[in-house]
Design a protein around this motif. Sequence first.
Motif, PDB file in Angstrom:
ATOM      1  N   PRO A  96       0.797  -1.237   0.000  1.00 40.77           N
ATOM      2  CA  PRO A  96       0.000   0.000   0.000  1.00 40.77           C
ATOM      3  C   PRO A  96       0.829   1.287   0.000  1.00 40.77           C
ATOM      4  CG  PRO A  96      -0.817  -1.535   1.652  1.00 40.77           C
ATOM      5  CD  PRO A  96       0.441  -2.121   1.102  1.00 40.77           C
ATOM      6  N   ASP A  97       2.016   1.249   0.576  1.00 38.31           N
ATOM      7  CA  ASP A  97       2.833   2.473   0.659  1.00 38.31           C
ATOM      8  C   ASP A  97       3.899   2.560  -0.435  1.00 38.31           C
ATOM      9  OD1 ASP A  97       4.439   0.451   1.653  1.00 38.31           O
ATOM     10  OD2 ASP A  97       5.183   1.607   3.362  1.00 38.31           O
ATOM     11  N   ASP A  98       3.754   1.790  -1.502  1.00 40.29           N
ATOM     12  CA  ASP A  98       4.737   1.815  -2.591  1.00 40.29           C
ATOM     13  C   ASP A  98       4.805   3.158  -3.312  1.00 40.29           C
ATOM     14  OD1 ASP A  98       5.873  -0.660  -2.275  1.00 40.29           O
ATOM     15  OD2 ASP A  98       4.699  -1.630  -3.856  1.00 40.29           O
ATOM     16  N   ASP A  99       3.782   3.988  -3.169  1.00 45.99           N
ATOM     17  CA  ASP A  99       3.806   5.286  -3.834  1.00 45.99           C
ATOM     18  C   ASP A  99       4.485   6.374  -3.001  1.00 45.99           C
ATOM     19  OD1 ASP A  99       1.815   5.368  -1.931  1.00 45.99           O
ATOM     20  OD2 ASP A  99       0.387   6.467  -3.182  1.00 45.99           O
ATOM     21  N   MET A 100       5.016   5.998  -1.835  1.00 47.36           N
ATOM     22  CA  MET A 100       5.718   6.947  -0.973  1.00 47.36           C
ATOM     23  C   MET A 100       7.041   7.372  -1.622  1.00 47.36           C
ATOM     24  SD  MET A 100       7.082   6.418   2.938  1.00 47.36           S
ATOM     25  CE  MET A 100       8.225   5.131   2.472  1.00 47.36           C
ATOM     26  N   ILE A 101       7.271   8.681  -1.710  1.00 46.17           N
ATOM     27  CA  ILE A 101       8.519   9.202  -2.272  1.00 46.17           C
ATOM     28  C   ILE A 101       9.647   8.973  -1.274  1.00 46.17           C
ATOM     29  CG2 ILE A 101       9.732  11.286  -3.036  1.00 46.17           C
ATOM     30  CD1 ILE A 101       7.636  10.624  -5.019  1.00 46.17           C
ATOM     31  N   VAL A 102      10.721   8.327  -1.721  1.00 44.72           N
ATOM     32  CA  VAL A 102      11.888   8.071  -0.878  1.00 44.72           C
ATOM     33  C   VAL A 102      13.010   9.040  -1.232  1.00 44.72           C
ATOM     34  CG1 VAL A 102      13.663   6.377  -0.278  1.00 44.72           C
ATOM     35  CG2 VAL A 102      11.281   5.652  -0.541  1.00 44.72           C
ATOM     36  N   CYS A 103      13.272   9.180  -2.521  1.00 43.32           N
ATOM     37  CA  CYS A 103      14.293  10.114  -3.005  1.00 43.32           C
ATOM     38  C   CYS A 103      13.564  11.338  -3.551  1.00 43.32           C
ATOM     39  CB  CYS A 103      15.156   9.457  -4.090  1.00 43.32           C
ATOM     40  SG  CYS A 103      16.395  10.546  -4.809  1.00 43.32           S
ATOM     41  N   ARG A 104      13.548  12.407  -2.768  1.00 51.90           N
ATOM     42  CA  ARG A 104      12.792  13.604  -3.156  1.00 51.90           C
ATOM     43  C   ARG A 104      13.401  14.301  -4.363  1.00 51.90           C
ATOM     44  NH1 ARG A 104      12.433  16.718   2.409  1.00 51.90           N
ATOM     45  NH2 ARG A 104      14.612  16.151   2.311  1.00 51.90           N
TER      46      ARG A 104
ATOM     47  N   MET B  11      21.411  10.830  -6.558  1.00 51.53           N
ATOM     48  CA  MET B  11      22.158  11.595  -7.561  1.00 51.53           C
ATOM     49  C   MET B  11      21.581  12.989  -7.782  1.00 51.53           C
ATOM     50  SD  MET B  11      22.989   8.603 -10.291  1.00 51.53           S
ATOM     51  CE  MET B  11      24.295   9.426 -11.170  1.00 51.53           C
ATOM     52  N   GLY B  12      20.627  13.370  -6.971  1.00 49.92           N
ATOM     53  CA  GLY B  12      20.009  14.689  -7.108  1.00 49.92           C
ATOM     54  C   GLY B  12      20.792  15.752  -6.367  1.00 49.92           C
ATOM     55  N   LEU B  13      20.130  16.852  -6.108  1.00 50.85           N
ATOM     56  CA  LEU B  13      20.758  18.000  -5.488  1.00 50.85           C
ATOM     57  C   LEU B  13      21.382  17.684  -4.124  1.00 50.85           C
ATOM     58  CD1 LEU B  13      21.287  21.005  -5.849  1.00 50.85           C
ATOM     59  CD2 LEU B  13      19.094  21.448  -4.726  1.00 50.85           C
ATOM     60  N   CYS B  14      20.752  16.840  -3.329  1.00 53.68           N
ATOM     61  CA  CYS B  14      21.268  16.551  -1.978  1.00 53.68           C
ATOM     62  C   CYS B  14      22.358  15.484  -1.978  1.00 53.68           C
ATOM     63  CB  CYS B  14      20.137  16.153  -1.047  1.00 53.68           C
ATOM     64  SG  CYS B  14      19.619  14.432  -1.170  1.00 53.68           S
ATOM     65  N   GLN B  15      22.604  14.849  -3.147  1.00 52.61           N
ATOM     66  CA  GLN B  15      23.639  13.819  -3.274  1.00 52.61           C
ATOM     67  C   GLN B  15      23.453  12.675  -2.277  1.00 52.61           C
ATOM     68  OE1 GLN B  15      26.441  13.813  -5.756  1.00 52.61           O
ATOM     69  NE2 GLN B  15      24.600  14.817  -6.497  1.00 52.61           N
TER      70      GLN B  15
END
Length: 106
Positions: free
Chosen positions: A15-23, A54-58
């Motif tokens: 059910p929580d698979d749509d939770m964003i982990v890597c913003r 790999m985003g802004l927060c590395q």
Amino acid sequence: MNDRNRDIGEFIPQPDDDMIVCRCEEITKGEIRKAVHDGMFTLTEIRRYLRTGMGLCQGQTCTKLVKAIVSRELGVKPSELEPATGRAPMRPIEMYILARDKEETK
């Protein structure tokens, strides 16, 4: 965790698979879980496949979460996973800046 012959079972949506982990890259828990079931067993493979960390927060905000999700899916302790390969962030640079630096060193 290099035993790729282990059967980790089929991917069963949660059910929580749509939770964003890597913003930064907008990667969900379900995408990470699915990648593990598709054969990505290391954090480096997950990073290359999904761009987690790999985003802004590395990876400052998501690395521990990704590691926990991967270890849970594989049924191993988080300490058994090798850390992802880290690299300095790259940014494009315009050629005139390099040329100007060369002229200043003469």
